[in-house]
Scaffold this active site. Structure first.
Site, mmCIF file in Angstrom:
data_model
loop_
_atom_site.group_PDB
_atom_site.id
_atom_site.type_symbol
_atom_site.label_atom_id
_atom_site.label_comp_id
_atom_site.label_asym_id
_atom_site.label_seq_id
_atom_site.Cartn_x
_atom_site.Cartn_y
_atom_site.Cartn_z
ATOM 1 C CG ASP A 170 6.204 -9.143 -4.489
ATOM 2 O OD1 ASP A 170 7.050 -9.060 -3.582
ATOM 3 O OD2 ASP A 170 6.258 -9.980 -5.409
ATOM 4 C CG HIS A 201 7.837 -12.365 -3.329
ATOM 5 N ND1 HIS A 201 8.254 -11.845 -4.532
ATOM 6 C CD2 HIS A 201 8.742 -13.326 -3.001
ATOM 7 C CE1 HIS A 201 9.352 -12.445 -4.923
ATOM 8 N NE2 HIS A 201 9.675 -13.358 -4.010
#
Length: 232
Positions: A170, A201
């Site tokens: 992420d 993400h």
């Protein structure tokens, strides 16, 4: 799909809108589906319809309504710039309260025959988590909820089953932040965590082609549907 926009009433008597998608059977358990920063856009409406096809009554509230009603942005450069501008301005505590108001509205719909959940992505993941502490859904699901580690003071108020999905690569949520959330919920039987290696993400969003990962999205969807079926 049998869908429409409906009014949601806040605790203060204000009204804002939400996208409601009904299951083919017409009735079922409920989900408040909380948007990313691009608004209740084509993708979020499609996700709402997806869960409706799985038998849920889904309400996606417009959480940016105090800034600009019915934000519907694309994932291009201009849309993303506008999304982050709104994100910087939104009062997230107020937005979480609005999600809790959406829960109240959803529970009151005649089409809702059982329990209700909050389920959100990105900013919506944080709001789904925070609304779980104040709105008391029966279940909560947070996909890569940014900033949850900054609101761990409400963790003890979350006693219902809660599912966290995190991307190991992420670019917005560092693994140190994920570790804080995991540590706070360590030993709590109501919390379930899934990590997705080699994805970024937003991996669930097919509109964000640079980060979308079909396999991770399908796996997370299956896990979420299993979780909801167990608890709703």
């Amino acid at each position: 799909m049998n869908s429409r926009w409906i009014d949601i009433t806040t605790a203060q008597g204000e009204t804002f809108s939400g996208y409601l998608s009904l299951p083919p059977a017409g009735k079922g358990p409920g989900i408040v589906l909380v948007q990313e920063i691009w608004g209740v856009n084509e993708h979020i409406r499609a996700v709402a319809d997806q869960y409706a096809l799985a038998g849920y009554v889904v309400l996606a509230p417009d959480v940016f309504w105090r800034l600009e009603p019915r934000v519907d942005l694309n994932y291009d450069e201009a849309g993303t710039a506008k999304a982050f501008e709104l994100y910087q301005k939104v009062d997230t505590a107020q937005a979480a309260a609005d999600v809790a108001s959406a829960l109240t509205t959803l529970r009151g719909l005649p089409e809702v025959t059982g329990k209700v959940a909050t389920l959100g992505f990105c900013l919506g993941g944080q709001l789904a988590y925070r609304a779980a502490a104040i709105g008391q859904p029966d279940v909560a699901v947070a996909y890569y909820g940014g900033g949850i580690n900054q609101h761990l003071d409400v963790a003890d108020k979350i006693t219902q089953p809660i599912l966290f999905h995190y991307a190991e690569q992420d670019g917005h949520i560092p693994q140190s932040a994920v570790a804080e959330v995991k540590a706070r919920f360590a030993g709590k039987p109501n919390a379930t965590f899934f990590d997705y290696p080699a994805v970024d993400h937003g991996f669930n969003c097919w509109g964000r082609t640079a980060v979308y990962n079909q396999r991770a999205a399908a796996l997370a969807l299956g896990r979420t549907l299993e979780f909801l079926s167990q608890h709703l």
